[in-house]
Design a protein around this motif. Structure first.
Motif, PDB file in Angstrom:
ATOM      1  N   ILE A   1     -27.046 -22.068  28.701  1.00 57.37           N
ATOM      2  CA  ILE A   1     -26.109 -22.815  29.526  1.00 57.37           C
ATOM      3  C   ILE A   1     -26.319 -22.448  30.978  1.00 57.37           C
ATOM      4  O   ILE A   1     -26.281 -21.275  31.348  1.00 57.37           O
ATOM      5  CB  ILE A   1     -24.647 -22.510  29.134  1.00 57.37           C
ATOM      6  CG1 ILE A   1     -24.440 -22.831  27.659  1.00 57.37           C
ATOM      7  CG2 ILE A   1     -23.680 -23.272  30.003  1.00 57.37           C
ATOM      8  CD1 ILE A   1     -23.067 -22.489  27.157  1.00 57.37           C
TER       9      ILE A   1
ATOM     10  N   SER B   1     -18.223 -28.825  26.935  1.00 58.78           N
ATOM     11  CA  SER B   1     -18.771 -27.908  25.935  1.00 58.78           C
ATOM     12  C   SER B   1     -18.380 -28.370  24.549  1.00 58.78           C
ATOM     13  O   SER B   1     -17.256 -28.752  24.302  1.00 58.78           O
ATOM     14  CB  SER B   1     -18.222 -26.499  26.172  1.00 58.78           C
ATOM     15  OG  SER B   1     -18.425 -25.697  25.038  1.00 58.78           O
TER      16      SER B   1
ATOM     17  N   THR C   1     -19.539 -27.483  20.141  1.00 57.75           N
ATOM     18  CA  THR C   1     -20.404 -26.798  19.195  1.00 57.75           C
ATOM     19  C   THR C   1     -20.842 -27.776  18.135  1.00 57.75           C
ATOM     20  O   THR C   1     -20.181 -28.752  17.857  1.00 57.75           O
ATOM     21  CB  THR C   1     -19.663 -25.635  18.515  1.00 57.75           C
ATOM     22  OG1 THR C   1     -18.445 -26.130  17.962  1.00 57.75           O
ATOM     23  CG2 THR C   1     -19.364 -24.523  19.498  1.00 57.75           C
TER      24      THR C   1
ATOM     25  N   GLN D   1     -22.955 -29.471  27.011  1.00 57.67           N
ATOM     26  CA  GLN D   1     -23.678 -28.251  26.675  1.00 57.67           C
ATOM     27  C   GLN D   1     -23.162 -27.743  25.339  1.00 57.67           C
ATOM     28  O   GLN D   1     -21.985 -27.855  25.040  1.00 57.67           O
ATOM     29  CB  GLN D   1     -23.452 -27.168  27.738  1.00 57.67           C
ATOM     30  CG  GLN D   1     -23.982 -27.503  29.114  1.00 57.67           C
ATOM     31  CD  GLN D   1     -25.487 -27.309  29.221  1.00 57.67           C
ATOM     32  OE1 GLN D   1     -26.148 -27.035  28.222  1.00 57.67           O
ATOM     33  NE2 GLN D   1     -26.018 -27.447  30.411  1.00 57.67           N
TER      34      GLN D   1
ATOM     35  N   VAL E   1     -22.436 -24.439  22.965  1.00 58.67           N
ATOM     36  CA  VAL E   1     -22.208 -23.000  23.075  1.00 58.67           C
ATOM     37  C   VAL E   1     -22.006 -22.438  21.674  1.00 58.67           C
ATOM     38  O   VAL E   1     -21.806 -23.171  20.718  1.00 58.67           O
ATOM     39  CB  VAL E   1     -20.981 -22.673  23.948  1.00 58.67           C
ATOM     40  CG1 VAL E   1     -21.183 -23.199  25.353  1.00 58.67           C
ATOM     41  CG2 VAL E   1     -19.707 -23.261  23.333  1.00 58.67           C
ATOM     42  N   ARG E   2     -22.073 -21.124  21.559  1.00 62.19           N
ATOM     43  CA  ARG E   2     -21.883 -20.488  20.259  1.00 62.19           C
ATOM     44  C   ARG E   2     -20.462 -20.707  19.763  1.00 62.19           C
ATOM     45  O   ARG E   2     -19.513 -20.704  20.530  1.00 62.19           O
ATOM     46  CB  ARG E   2     -22.169 -18.987  20.345  1.00 62.19           C
ATOM     47  CG  ARG E   2     -23.629 -18.656  20.574  1.00 62.19           C
ATOM     48  CD  ARG E   2     -23.831 -17.149  20.541  1.00 62.19           C
ATOM     49  NE  ARG E   2     -25.205 -16.792  20.873  1.00 62.19           N
ATOM     50  CZ  ARG E   2     -26.202 -16.791  20.015  1.00 62.19           C
ATOM     51  NH1 ARG E   2     -25.984 -17.131  18.764  1.00 62.19           N
ATOM     52  NH2 ARG E   2     -27.413 -16.450  20.395  1.00 62.19           N
TER      53      ARG E   2
ATOM     54  N   GLN F   1     -17.087 -19.197  21.235  1.00 55.26           N
ATOM     55  CA  GLN F   1     -17.298 -18.795  22.624  1.00 55.26           C
ATOM     56  C   GLN F   1     -16.895 -19.883  23.616  1.00 55.26           C
ATOM     57  O   GLN F   1     -17.181 -19.781  24.805  1.00 55.26           O
ATOM     58  CB  GLN F   1     -18.768 -18.425  22.833  1.00 55.26           C
ATOM     59  CG  GLN F   1     -19.248 -17.286  21.947  1.00 55.26           C
ATOM     60  CD  GLN F   1     -18.470 -16.008  22.172  1.00 55.26           C
ATOM     61  OE1 GLN F   1     -18.299 -15.577  23.318  1.00 55.26           O
ATOM     62  NE2 GLN F   1     -17.966 -15.406  21.110  1.00 55.26           N
ATOM     63  N   GLU F   2     -16.212 -20.925  23.118  1.00 54.93           N
ATOM     64  CA  GLU F   2     -15.872 -22.046  23.992  1.00 54.93           C
ATOM     65  C   GLU F   2     -14.902 -21.634  25.104  1.00 54.93           C
ATOM     66  O   GLU F   2     -15.082 -21.989  26.272  1.00 54.93           O
ATOM     67  CB  GLU F   2     -15.259 -23.188  23.167  1.00 54.93           C
ATOM     68  CG  GLU F   2     -16.177 -23.729  22.093  1.00 54.93           C
ATOM     69  CD  GLU F   2     -16.013 -23.020  20.762  1.00 54.93           C
ATOM     70  OE1 GLU F   2     -16.534 -23.538  19.755  1.00 54.93           O
ATOM     71  OE2 GLU F   2     -15.360 -21.954  20.723  1.00 54.93           O
TER      72      GLU F   2
ATOM     73  N   ALA G   1     -16.606 -19.619  27.755  1.00 57.46           N
ATOM     74  CA  ALA G   1     -17.424 -20.457  28.633  1.00 57.46           C
ATOM     75  C   ALA G   1     -16.564 -21.136  29.690  1.00 57.46           C
ATOM     76  O   ALA G   1     -16.985 -21.297  30.844  1.00 57.46           O
ATOM     77  CB  ALA G   1     -18.176 -21.496  27.806  1.00 57.46           C
TER      78      ALA G   1
END
Length: 216
Positions: free
Chosen positions: A15, A27, A29, A54, A56-57, A60-61, A64
């Motif tokens: 990212i 964001s 997933t 993007q 993200v894991r 982890q949103e 971020a």
């Protein structure tokens, strides 16, 4: 009856921090929140240009958002949303992933207690509360899960299940998104559903990001 699925690309992605004046970054997933009728459709708009996305894991949103990597995020509870604004957008049941040849996939649904002796995967990259919620710790009878190997992404998780290294708990959308002979997914009957929200930092400049919800 159970649904079979296959691996896909990892949910992890590099990212880049947005630059001043950039369009909003959303964001999400994988798997992407599926479309559904009778609920809410969500869109993010900018007065300057189209928004970007993007990956993200998982889990982890919110981080971020706080780090300024994204402007809007589809976050899955129980992610810590302290200091963030959120709007519920989707609820879905959870399923257990089992290897081919396991006896339980012959059933239409199972209790989490039915897989109490099976090792369950977990991740070191998420908070303890997040890990416990996904692993259903403690179980309804007060017991603890049998902890299995760790993993960092969806691809590795599915491979470990297919190899019979462990089981995993996942949202129903994962069973619909991936397609391969193994693992096999069976709905869980006695666990909380997964809730997805659209989140952003409280006080975000509305000239940069305007979040609208409307009936589908």
């Amino acid at each position: 009856m159970a649904t079979t699925v296959s691996p896909a690309a990892s949910a992890a992605a590099t990212i880049e921090r947005p630059k001043p004046g950039d369009a909003p970054v959303i964001s999400q997933t994988r798997p992407v929140v599926p479309s559904w009728s009778g609920t809410r459709r969500v869109r993010a708009t900018s007065s300057r240009s189209a928004s970007g996305a993007q990956a993200v894991r998982l889990g982890q949103e919110a981080a971020a958002l706080r780090e300024g990597l994204v402007d809007v995020a589809f976050a899955r509870l129980p992610d810590d949303l302290t200091g963030l604004r959120s709007e519920p957008v989707h609820t879905e049941p959870r399923v257990v992933g089992l290897p081919s040849g396991h006896a339980l996939p012959e059933r239409d649904e199972v209790s989490v207690l039915d897989v109490g002796d099976e090792p369950v995967m977990w991740t070191e990259r998420a908070s303890r509360g997040w890990v416990d919620w996904w692993a259903v710790n403690p179980r309804p009878d007060g017991s603890s899960p049998r902890w299995g190997p760790t993993n960092d992404n969806a691809e590795k998780m599915l491979e470990q299940v297919a190899e019979a290294s462990a089981t995993c708990f996942a949202p129903m959308s994962m069973a619909r998104y991936y397609a391969r002979p193994d693992p096999t997914w069976v709905p869980l009957t006695d666990v909380e559903p997964l809730r997805t929200v659209l989140a952003r930092v409280d006080g975000t400049d509305s000239s940069l990001v305007r979040v609208h919800t409307c009936r589908a």
